[in-house]
Enzyme design. Structure first.
Site, PDB file in Angstrom:
ATOM      1  CG  ASP A  12      66.220  51.239  46.131  1.00  0.00           C
ATOM      2  OD1 ASP A  12      66.527  52.228  45.438  1.00  0.00           O
ATOM      3  OD2 ASP A  12      67.063  50.419  46.559  1.00  0.00           O
ATOM      4  CG  ASP A 127      68.201  55.374  43.242  1.00  0.00           C
ATOM      5  OD1 ASP A 127      68.363  56.107  44.246  1.00  0.00           O
ATOM      6  OD2 ASP A 127      68.950  54.408  42.989  1.00  0.00           O
ATOM      7  CD  GLU A 128      67.540  55.808  48.820  1.00  0.00           C
ATOM      8  OE1 GLU A 128      67.028  55.008  49.618  1.00  0.00           O
ATOM      9  OE2 GLU A 128      68.750  56.102  48.824  1.00  0.00           O
TER      10      GLU A 128
END
Length: 384
Positions: A12, A127-128
């Site tokens: 993350d 974003d992960e």
């Protein structure tokens, strides 16, 4: 491979959008910064080379916070919060506009850096990601550190990694030592590190479920793990209560899915001010066309065409409505998408002001499976 040998990492990026902006404006490091403004909040370059920033206290509108730096979060400002409300909590914080093109660029860079070390990736958003590190079972900490170093070398950004026997525990673990954290969790750690947490930390327990659990005196994961199955079943039904019982014990057998077909692709925009179909016809037509063109570009880039064309409207009172139509042949053409979406618009009331407009293409097919493309004639539309 047995579950006790699995090692799943959740990677993350730390305060991703805000961190990308801090690369552009390094002088803002250590300050409360909020991302979510429009173009009017763009910093102004002064003659002496310094920048003048927009402050939260000067904002007027109904935008929402996209993300914030950890300094702003310490003041109570979090994503999805209304900017006006956030301005009351942090009036001196700096507000910056969103730049999704830059965020997508850095997203690609960080994922490519991870794939160079561990290619078994499940993409979960900008974003992960999840990564299966089971092949490195004995050296998982070393591999995780190499991934962190590779991400930083590629992007100059930090990420937090949680490694655990399954995806649920890995996601929780990645939050435990943010920012720039590395947490490795085994089944022996569940009672010590997971059970004391609030039940909301489990992905899949939303606000309403957490509220119902709290009313039953169940507030922590430990409370949930020790709850009687009959009590959970009476309030949540058989399927969800059984799932609650499993996740409280740290059980999650979902595999890392390295590829999945999208069900639909869409584009939408929330207007800076409410727009009316008649009074703002020209502006709405421009926005409508741009959405269809961008959506067609998305389809082309990803190699898809689709048969179902839909629209999404949200009125000024926040009431929403959707409509869709199925074409005889799949398409990726902007003009055809606009034509079909316009037909959908004719089926909804346009007598009230609008705050959001979206266009969607579903029933997707790979473009290389399409023999011919349909051609549709233009007709007068509500926004034309």
């Amino acid at each position: 491979m047995q579950s006790d040998r699995r090692r799943i990492a959740h990677i993350d990026m730390d305060a991703f959008y805000a961190s990308v902006e801090l690369l552009r404006y390094p002088e803002l490091r250590g300050q409360p910064v909020v991302i979510g403004g429009g173009s009017a909040t763009r910093p102004v370059e002064l003659p002496d080379g310094t920048r003048q920033y927009f402050r939260m206290r000067d904002y007027a509108g109904r935008g929402v916070v996209t993300t914030s730096t950890y300094e702003a979060r310490a003041l109570g400002v979090f994503s999805a919060m209304g900017i006006m409300k956030a301005a009351q909590l942090a009036p001196d914080a700096i507000l910056l506009p969103t730049d999704f093109e830059a965020y997508r660029k850095y997203s690609r860079m960080f994922k490519e850096a991870v794939a160079g070390i561990a290619p078994q990736i499940e993409d979960r958003g900008i974003d992960e990601i999840y990564v299966d590190l089971s092949a490195w079972h004995d050296d998982v900490e070393d591999v995780a550190r190499r991934i962190k170093e590779a991400v930083h070398a590629a992007t100059s950004l930090t990420c937090s990694i949680g490694v655990a026997p399954n995806k649920m525990l890995a996601k929780i673990s990645s939050e435990l030592d943010k920012p720039n954290g590395l947490t490795i969790l085994t089944r022996d750690d569940i009672e010590r590190r997971i059970w004391p947490l609030a039940v909301r930390k489990i992905n899949g327990i939303g606000p309403k479920a957490a509220e119902k659990l709290a009313a039953l005196g169940i507030e922590t994961v430990a409370d949930l793990a020790q709850a009687q199955p009959e009590l959970l079943r009476a309030h949540f039904g058989r399927s969800y209560s059984e799932w609650l019982g499993r996740v409280a014990q740290g059980i999650d057998e979902r595999p890392v899915q390295t590829y999945s077909e999208p069900k639909s692709i869409s584009r939408e925009t929330t207007f800076e001010r409410d727009l009316h179909a008649r009074a703002d016809r020209a502006r709405l037509s421009e926005i409508f066309t741009a959405l269809c063109v961008r959506l067609a570009d998305d389809l082309k880039r990803k190699g898809y065409v689709g048969r179902t064309i839909g629209i999404k409207l949200k009125y000024a009172d926040f009431r929403g409505v959707t409509r869709d139509v199925t074409l005889p042949e799949p398409t990726g053409d902007a003009a055809v998408i606009r034509q079909a979406a316009g037909e959908c618009l004719k089926r909804v009331p346009l007598d009230k002001k609008l705050r959001l407009l979206g266009v969607r293409v579903g029933t997707l097919t790979h473009k290389d499976e399409l023999a011919t493309a349909p051609v549709a004639a233009q007709a007068e539309l509500p926004f034309s």
